[in-house]
Design an enzyme around this catalytic site. Structure first.
Site, PDB file in Angstrom:
ATOM      1  N   LYS A 128      54.135  18.110 -47.126  1.00 39.13           N
ATOM      2  CA  LYS A 128      54.073  18.607 -48.496  1.00 39.13           C
ATOM      3  C   LYS A 128      55.034  17.831 -49.395  1.00 39.13           C
ATOM      4  O   LYS A 128      54.693  17.469 -50.528  1.00 39.13           O
ATOM      5  CB  LYS A 128      54.407  20.100 -48.540  1.00 39.13           C
ATOM      6  N   GLN A 172      56.984  29.193 -46.411  1.00 35.96           N
ATOM      7  CA  GLN A 172      56.235  28.712 -45.261  1.00 35.96           C
ATOM      8  C   GLN A 172      56.069  29.801 -44.213  1.00 35.96           C
ATOM      9  O   GLN A 172      57.043  30.426 -43.787  1.00 35.96           O
ATOM     10  CB  GLN A 172      56.941  27.492 -44.644  1.00 35.96           C
ATOM     11  N   ASP A 195      50.461  29.564 -53.693  1.00 35.98           N
ATOM     12  CA  ASP A 195      49.728  29.786 -52.445  1.00 35.98           C
ATOM     13  C   ASP A 195      48.547  30.721 -52.657  1.00 35.98           C
ATOM     14  O   ASP A 195      47.624  30.762 -51.838  1.00 35.98           O
ATOM     15  CB  ASP A 195      50.664  30.356 -51.379  1.00 35.98           C
TER      16      ASP A 195
END
Length: 368
Positions: A128, A172, A195
């Site tokens: 990322k 995460q 997200d």
């Protein structure tokens, strides 16, 4: 002693070698009428004008003619290149970021919080960060030890919520078992929930006439691949295999928004093979290696394989190889288009995360 059903299933899932001639014939025979074999493919025909939409055979045909047809389809199947599409998306994002920076002096910022030392999570975070640099997005990274407290994580989220330089926040997953995942995810400001997991975002996605601020990245990437390869969705039968909150459920909602007729296959579904075989579009996101066999697939179907599963492979230096939820070697003999594993959906997940971060920065700064 006879093998147990579980043992037999493990053998089946981990063995996706090309089937014998007889096996291929047996797989195709139930799907064919007595006069013709049909391969329908909106994707293959777009990219290969010579793609045989209908292969006419004699009313009585041998298994060798079926194998010939299967080989012809294998040669014509379109591989949906997620790496290339993801690069195209990153290039488009980079151009838009340059325009925004030149116009109002703002660079999008993405904050990632990693708790623990899981290698797979650490690798994903590194990827990322690298993708952010390529696209021109500023990356903020917090790495906390496994024994960190929930309060420490919430404090970082609160700080990023208030930071005007940060336009997207990603925690995460998975989190350590002692942490309340739902509580932590809900702490992320919905305007920065790139997200797309905030319940308000999912709720808006599920409702007709409403628009979520963000769409979950992996399902968004699946639909983007279908769009980029000009796969018609409207009016088609789609099957989503798996009903997770992260992929399966939002993928089904997105397909419904595209006017597909959607069925969801899950662990309690009766006759999953029969239901899947009716699909024009299959999105497999169940986390079972090679579960979807060639016999599950309607000739000409388009397959998006979200699964990424390690299976033992003594010939590989790492001792394993990555496979999807769909048996690729069998699927390419039947499908018109398919994503490979790796190199299909995976790169798109990160690309869509960057896309959501850019969208957030533009919205926060009222930049058109």
């Amino acid at each position: 002693m006879a093998s147990s059903p579980i043992t037999m299933m493990k053998m089946k899932l981990n063995n996706c070698s090309p089937p014998s001639t007889a096996a291929v014939a047996a797989r195709f025979l139930p799907l064919l009428g007595p006069h013709q074999i049909r391969f329908r493919s909106s994707v293959a025909s777009l990219y290969n004008p010579s793609f045989p939409r209908t292969i006419i055979t004699r009313p009585t045909f041998s298994s060798s003619s079926i194998i010939t047809a299967a080989m012809a389809n294998e040669a014509s199947v379109k591989v949906i290149d997620g790496k290339k599409v993801a690069k195209d998306v990153r290039d488009e994002i980079n151009a838009e970021i340059t325009r925004m920076k030149d116009s109002i002096g703002v660079v999008p910022g993405l904050a990632v919080i990693l708790v623990g030392d899981r290698k797979d999570s650490a690798t994903y975070v590194r990827n990322k960060k690298k993708a952010c640099e390529t696209a021109g997005i500023k990356s903020y990274e917090v790495c906390l030890p496994e024994n960190s407290t929930e309060e420490e994580v919430l404090k970082y989220i609160s700080d990023f919520n208030d930071d005007p330089m940060v336009h997207g926040i990603l925690v995460q997953l998975p989190l350590p078992s002692h942490m309340d995942e739902e509580k932590i995810l809900h702490a992320v400001c919905i305007e920065k929930d790139v997200d797309g997991f905030h319940p308000l975002n999912i709720g808006q996605l599920a409702m007709r006439g409403r628009e979520p601020l963000f769409i979950p990245c992996t399902p968004k990437g699946c639909i983007e691949l279908l769009h980029r390869y000009n796969v018609e969705i409207k009016g088609k039968k789609a099957v989503v295999i798996g009903r997770s909150n992260i992929v399966g459920m939002p993928a089904a909602l997105l397909l419904q928004r595209e006017d597909a007729t959607v069925s969801i296959v899950h662990s309690r579904t009766n006759n999953p093979e029969e239901i899947t075989r009716e699909a024009d579009i299959i999105i497999a996101a169940v986390g079972k290696p090679n579960m979807v066999r060639g016999s599950w697939i309607k000739p000409g179907a388009v397959i998006i394989d979200v699964g990424i599963n390690p299976v033992e492979d003594a010939t590989n230096p790492r001792g394993y190889r990555l496979v999807g939820d769909v048996c690729y070697e069998e699927a390419i003999k039947v499908a018109s288009a398919i994503t490979p594993v790796p190199g299909g959906v995976g790169p798109m997940t990160i690309a869509m995360l960057l896309s959501n971060t850019l969208l957030s920065a533009k919205r926060i700064n009222n930049f058109k």
